[in-house]
Design an enzyme around this catalytic site. Structure first.
Site, mmCIF file in Angstrom:
data_model
loop_
_atom_site.group_PDB
_atom_site.id
_atom_site.type_symbol
_atom_site.label_atom_id
_atom_site.label_comp_id
_atom_site.label_asym_id
_atom_site.label_seq_id
_atom_site.Cartn_x
_atom_site.Cartn_y
_atom_site.Cartn_z
ATOM 1 C CG HIS A 167 -1.985 0.932 1.346
ATOM 2 N ND1 HIS A 167 -1.830 2.265 1.053
ATOM 3 C CD2 HIS A 167 -3.274 0.782 1.713
ATOM 4 C CE1 HIS A 167 -2.974 2.882 1.249
ATOM 5 N NE2 HIS A 167 -3.870 2.009 1.642
ATOM 6 C CD GLU A 271 -3.172 1.084 -2.108
ATOM 7 O OE1 GLU A 271 -3.552 -0.012 -1.663
ATOM 8 O OE2 GLU A 271 -3.797 2.143 -1.925
#
Ligand code: BG6
Length: 301
Positions: A167, A271
């Protein structure tokens, strides 16, 4: 590797240098300096919170309002999302638990050219519906680029179905001058519109409102052009069939307690992982590898 914390555990040469120290919130942290770059990694979540080439601005965004506390995710850098993404109805909490566990430093290696690699391991999970017995390692390699790899070995006797995601919060000078390329023609789930399935039609994605998209079935890398900073960021990936693009924009930024009201202008998350329809089905005894390589270069704009 010994887990003794010291404020002066440095190698003799000035580069590379690895220091194990108390970071923010007194959480243990590794500070790494190589001939090209510097990086910081917290054992909390095995989270890389900083990477910077010596002659460039930081590559990763870290919120001024981030929490640094047991049980709380750090807002910025590269949170590891595992073993689920988002908030499925049958799972406790958002984005899994890897980002709030305290990982163990298992190995550290320095190459002759000054590259530093560390390997961290997540604490064993008690066998549960969310996570059967498995070994989860995270490798971080620091040199002119930042390379990270999440490796999951299914040691149980049942299939392990999970999601994973790096992320990554990238630092940008001004979100208004950012464009993201490499996703044209790719289908995505628009989380801002109840997961509606759409197709990306733009060569370059610009962010002018809340964006929260899961691009599916895409193994290609992505580039982020930051015209204001005159920098191009390259996101290369392996073992990742999804790319998530997220910027909370104004209202959501204000609603998040661990994020500054104006910070949405200085970040974008791109991500790499395997989420939603791309989740992983790992047979007993099998290993899954998710790798991301982040690099950057100055551009002439
Ligand atoms: C993104 C999700 O990956 O993470 C968003 O797509 C979510 O929906 C964001 O809001 C941040 O999540 P969290 O749990 O770190 O606040």
């Amino acid at each position: 590797m010994a887990q003794t914390r010291t404020k002066s555990a440095e190698s003799k040469a000035s580069f590379p240098r690895v220091t194990f120290l108390d970071g923010r919130g007194d959480l243990p942290m590794l500070e790494i300096t190589t001939p090209w770059s510097s990086a910081e990694i917290y054992l909390h979540g095995a989270q890389v919170t900083h990477f910077k080439k010596h002659d460039e601005a930081p590559l990763l965004f870290l919120s001024q309002c981030s929490r640094f506390a047991a049980g709380q995710p750090i807002r910025g850098g590269i949170p590891i999302i595992f073993p689920w993404f988002g908030k499925p109805a049958d799972k406790p909490g958002q984005h899994g638990f890897a980002r709030v566990r305290d990982w163990e430093l298992k190995e550290m290696a320095v190459s002759p050219d000054g590259t530093v690699t560390v390997r961290l391991r997540m604490p064993e999970c008690a066998d549960s519906p969310e996570c059967p017995a498995c070994t989860v390692d995270f490798m971080v390699t620091v040199n002119v680029a930042l390379t990270v790899e999440l490796v999951v070995l299914n040691r149980s006797s049942r299939e392990f179905i999970f999601e994973n995601c790096l992320h990554t919060y990238f630092a940008v000078a001004d979100i208004g001058a950012v464009s993201i390329t490499g996703l044209k023609g790719v289908d995505y789930l628009d989380q801002v519109e109840a997961f509606a399935r759409k197709t990306e039609t733009n060569d370059a994605i610009r962010i002018t409102s809340e964006v929260d998209r899961i691009y599916l079935d895409t193994s290609h890398g992505v580039e982020i052009q930051d015209a204001s900073l005159k920098r191009m960021i390259r996101v290369e990936k392996e073992g990742a069939n999804s790319t998530v693009v997220w910027n909370p924009w104004i209202a959501k930024a204000r609603a998040m307690q661990d994020f500054g009201d104006e910070e949405y202008r200085q970040m974008v998350c791109v991500e790499s992982g395997n989420v939603a329809l791309n989740k992983i089905k790992l047979a007993p005894g099998q290993t899954s590898r998710l790798k991301g390589k982040l690099s950057s270069a100055a551009t002439v704009v």
